[in-house]
Write an enzyme that holds these catalytic residues in place. Structure first.
Site, PDB file in Angstrom:
ATOM      1  NE  ARG A   1      46.030  30.475  41.870  1.00 28.39           N
ATOM      2  CZ  ARG A   1      44.728  30.309  41.741  1.00 28.39           C
ATOM      3  NH1 ARG A   1      44.254  29.105  41.512  1.00 28.39           N
ATOM      4  NH2 ARG A   1      43.890  31.314  41.773  1.00 28.39           N
ATOM      5  CB  ILE A   2      50.644  34.738  44.745  1.00 29.62           C
ATOM      6  CG1 ILE A   2      50.222  34.601  43.270  1.00 29.62           C
ATOM      7  CG2 ILE A   2      51.752  35.780  44.882  1.00 29.62           C
ATOM      8  CD1 ILE A   2      49.510  35.794  42.686  1.00 29.62           C
TER       9      ILE A   2
ATOM     10  CB  CYS B   1      52.537  42.269  45.024  1.00 26.85           C
ATOM     11  SG  CYS B   1      54.039  43.223  45.212  1.00 26.85           S
TER      12      CYS B   1
ATOM     13  CD  GLU C   1      45.801  49.182  40.185  1.00 23.83           C
ATOM     14  OE1 GLU C   1      45.793  48.730  39.027  1.00 23.83           O
ATOM     15  OE2 GLU C   1      46.087  48.482  41.169  1.00 23.83           O
TER      16      GLU C   1
ATOM     17  CG  HIS D   1      48.378  46.061  38.537  1.00 25.06           C
ATOM     18  ND1 HIS D   1      47.084  46.203  38.904  1.00 25.06           N
ATOM     19  CD2 HIS D   1      48.590  44.714  38.550  1.00 25.06           C
ATOM     20  CE1 HIS D   1      46.524  45.020  39.106  1.00 25.06           C
ATOM     21  NE2 HIS D   1      47.432  44.095  38.893  1.00 25.06           N
TER      22      HIS D   1
ATOM     23  N   GLY E   1      53.082  43.203  38.757  1.00 23.74           N
ATOM     24  CA  GLY E   1      53.279  41.828  39.252  1.00 23.74           C
ATOM     25  C   GLY E   1      53.333  40.782  38.158  1.00 23.74           C
ATOM     26  CB  ALA E   2      50.942  39.648  35.767  1.00 24.13           C
TER      27      ALA E   2
END
Ligand code: NAD
Ligand code: MLT
Length: 523
Positions: free
Chosen positions: A148-149, A227, A258, A276, A278-279
């Site tokens: 998807r990404i 990412c 993380e 983090h 990305g979203a």
């Protein structure tokens, strides 16, 4: 009914839940606090912060669904939830555009040194020469993982007039042509790309897929972006490649640990990092929160889930009859997929005997789930498996016959890739799945844990050296099956082993005289 929201969730999601249920929003809980709270809740909604361990699941007395507002479910013990019949859902599409845009933003920041130039100017310096960049126009972008990404990143990079080289074992030539990308191996990408970005799940096959070996053959001045998940690129090897000047810079949103405060990458000026993010857009957070809230509302009101990771949406009475066959088909799909290795063009699923009279659609879905999971990891579920197969141009053919030779019911899966085929047949014996045929060979295998499946010439002194090799390396053989077609011909051997078999041991096994091929199947 009661819903616990234990990570920050967009208000659009919580207000939807509040229309139906009592909602307890308690974030930053310790494991003990979560264990206490989980006891009387019907649904748990989380993002990546909450660790849903086995202890948490064991403590849940009424829990019916865990909703993950995001893609990765690595913070949930899925097996423990499945064992307890708790549905786990995620929101696989809600943040894909945000993650793709962040990747492009990271690539542009990297190539024009924007974070470093910003920091320099704000410290009252005017260093125009120091921050010479490069254009992306006309450059080659290597995309590892075209899901998807990865696909959205490729489309956006094409808009920037970049050429896309992609590696994804589950993408067909036809799909690649449709997207206007050239398929290549990881090493070809390493050799030819100016920028490399990774978009796979973090699974055994993708951990350290970009390592010292790949950095060694890269162009001088290559730029690297991650990412997706920390660990897909080996962080130590990346740090070495940046220090040596081989890699001009890296842009990272995700890390093995993380926050990555102890990472060797932290102190390198050419490495830019985001925590983090990305979203982290308003749109993505609303999308994932609404998607998960709707799933929770549907399931708690007796409906089905669209993005179930672990449980198919089947009525309980149908499920009771089909359950062992669902387990069998999923296992067979996984075995066939791992033995085939990578993409296939056709999956033929045949039902023989009594099972042919049933509605086997969910069993076919289970077979596809097992097959696709070997490449896609936990992103595949009982609902999206057919759509994923379709988007990967895998032709799925179901066939039925009332006749089954030895067992009441048998299932057969035949995969085809060009001239290559792989056939696996199985049956349910005493409620447990058994593999009864691989290619032309009759076998009787209880599929579980780790299995080495090998082909060899049917003559003395082939099996012995294999067993000695495993024994010398402390790998215990718990079961062995040999099936042959004709004396002096070739034979298949399936060894159940108690532990994982390292690649170098498998290579040594392949080198034994008479061994034609050996593969490890992990279930
Ligand atoms: P996806 O399942 O749609 O795509 C993953 C792709 O990887 C698939 O096409 C699959 O065929 C491919 N793949 C599997 N094994 C491979 C291998 N050995 N080599 C090459 N390709 C392989 O997933 P997605 O939604 O596109 O997500 C991609 C990644 O991004 C995941 O790791 C996800 O957790 C992560 N993610 C990160 C953020 C963030 O905040 N940074 C946001 C969303 C998703
Ligand atoms: C995801 O898996 O969805 C992303 O990593 C973002 C997140 O964890 O929220």
């Amino acid at each position: 009914m009661k819903v616990l929201v234990s990570d920050p969730l967009s208000e659009e999601g919580t207000s939807r839940l509040e229309e139906h249920f009592t909602v307890d929003i308690s974030t930053g809980l310790s494991e003990d606090e979560l264990i206490e709270k989980i006891k009387d809740v019907d649904a748990l909604v989380i993002r990546s912060g909450t660790q849903v361990t086995k202890a948490v699941i064991d403590a849940a007395e009424k829990l019916k669904i865990i909703g993950r507002a995001g893609v990765g479910v690595d913070n949930i013990d899925i097996d423990a939830a499945t064992q307890k019949g708790i549905i786990v859902v995620n929101a696989p599409e809600g943040n894909m555009l945000s993650a793709a845009e962040h990747t492009i933003a990271m690539m542009m920041s990297l190539t024009r040194n924007i974070p470093q130039a910003n920091a320099s100017l704000k410290s009252r310096k005017w260093e125009r020469k120091l921050f010479m960049g490069t254009e992306v126009n006309g450059k080659i972008l290597g995309v590892v993982g075209l899901g998807r990404i990865g696909t959205e990143v490729a489309k956006r990079a094409q808009g920037l007039e970049m050429t896309i080289l992609a590696y994804d074992p589950f993408i067909s030539e036809e799909r690649a042509q449709e997207l206007g990308v050239e398929l290549a191996t990881v090493n070809e990408i390493a050799e030819r790309a100016d920028f490399i970005t990774v978009h796979t799940p973090l699974i055994k096959e993708t951990r350290n897929i970009i390592d010292a070996e790949q950095f060694a053959v890269m162009k001088d001045g290559v730029r690297i972006i991650n990412c997706a998940r920390g660990g897909i690129i080996n962080e130590e090897a990346l740090a070495d490649a940046v220090k040596s000047g081989k890699v001009a810079g890296a842009a990272l949103d995700v890390f093995v640990n993380e926050p990555p405060f102890d990472s060797p990458l932290m102190d390198l000026d050419n490495v830019i990092m985001t925590p983090h993010l990305g979203a982290s857009t308003e749109e993505a957070q609303i999308n994932v929160a609404v998607s998960v809230a709707d799933e929770v509302i549907s399931v708690l009101n007796g409906g089905s889930a669209k993005n179930a990771i672990n449980i198919p949406s089947v009525k309980p009475e149908v499920m009771a009859v089909l359950a062992p066959y669902i387990k069998l088909a999923e296992t067979m799909g996984s075995v066939a997929g791992q033995l085939m290795g990578g993409n296939c063009e056709k999956a033929e699923i045949g039902y023989y005997g009594e099972i042919s009279e049933k509605d086997t659609r969910v069993v076919t879905v289970a077979a596809l789930k097992g097959l696709l999971e070997t490449a896609l990891g936990s992103g595949v579920n009982y609902v999206n498996a057919p759509a994923l197969a379709k988007s990967r141009k895998i032709e799925v053919i179901e066939s039925k016959s009332e006749t089954s030779e030895e067992h009441v019911s048998t299932i057969q899966i035949k995969l085809t890739k060009r001239a290559e085929t792989k056939l696996v047949a199985g049956a349910v014996v005493g409620n447990e799945p058994k593999i009864i045929q691989i290619d032309n060979y009759r076998v009787d295998i209880v599929p579980s844990g780790f299995m080495i499946v090998s082909n060899h010439v049917n003559r003395p002194n082939v099996i012995g050296p294999c067993c000695i090799l495993l024994g010398e390396n402390n790998i215990n053989i718990s079961g062995m099956q040999v099936g042959r077609v004709e004396i002096g011909g070739t034979t298949i051997m399936a060894l159940n082993v108690d532990s994982e078999v390292p690649d170098d041991i498998l290579d040594q096994m392949r080198d034994i005289e008479g061994i034609l091929d050996a593969k490890l199947v992990t279930l």
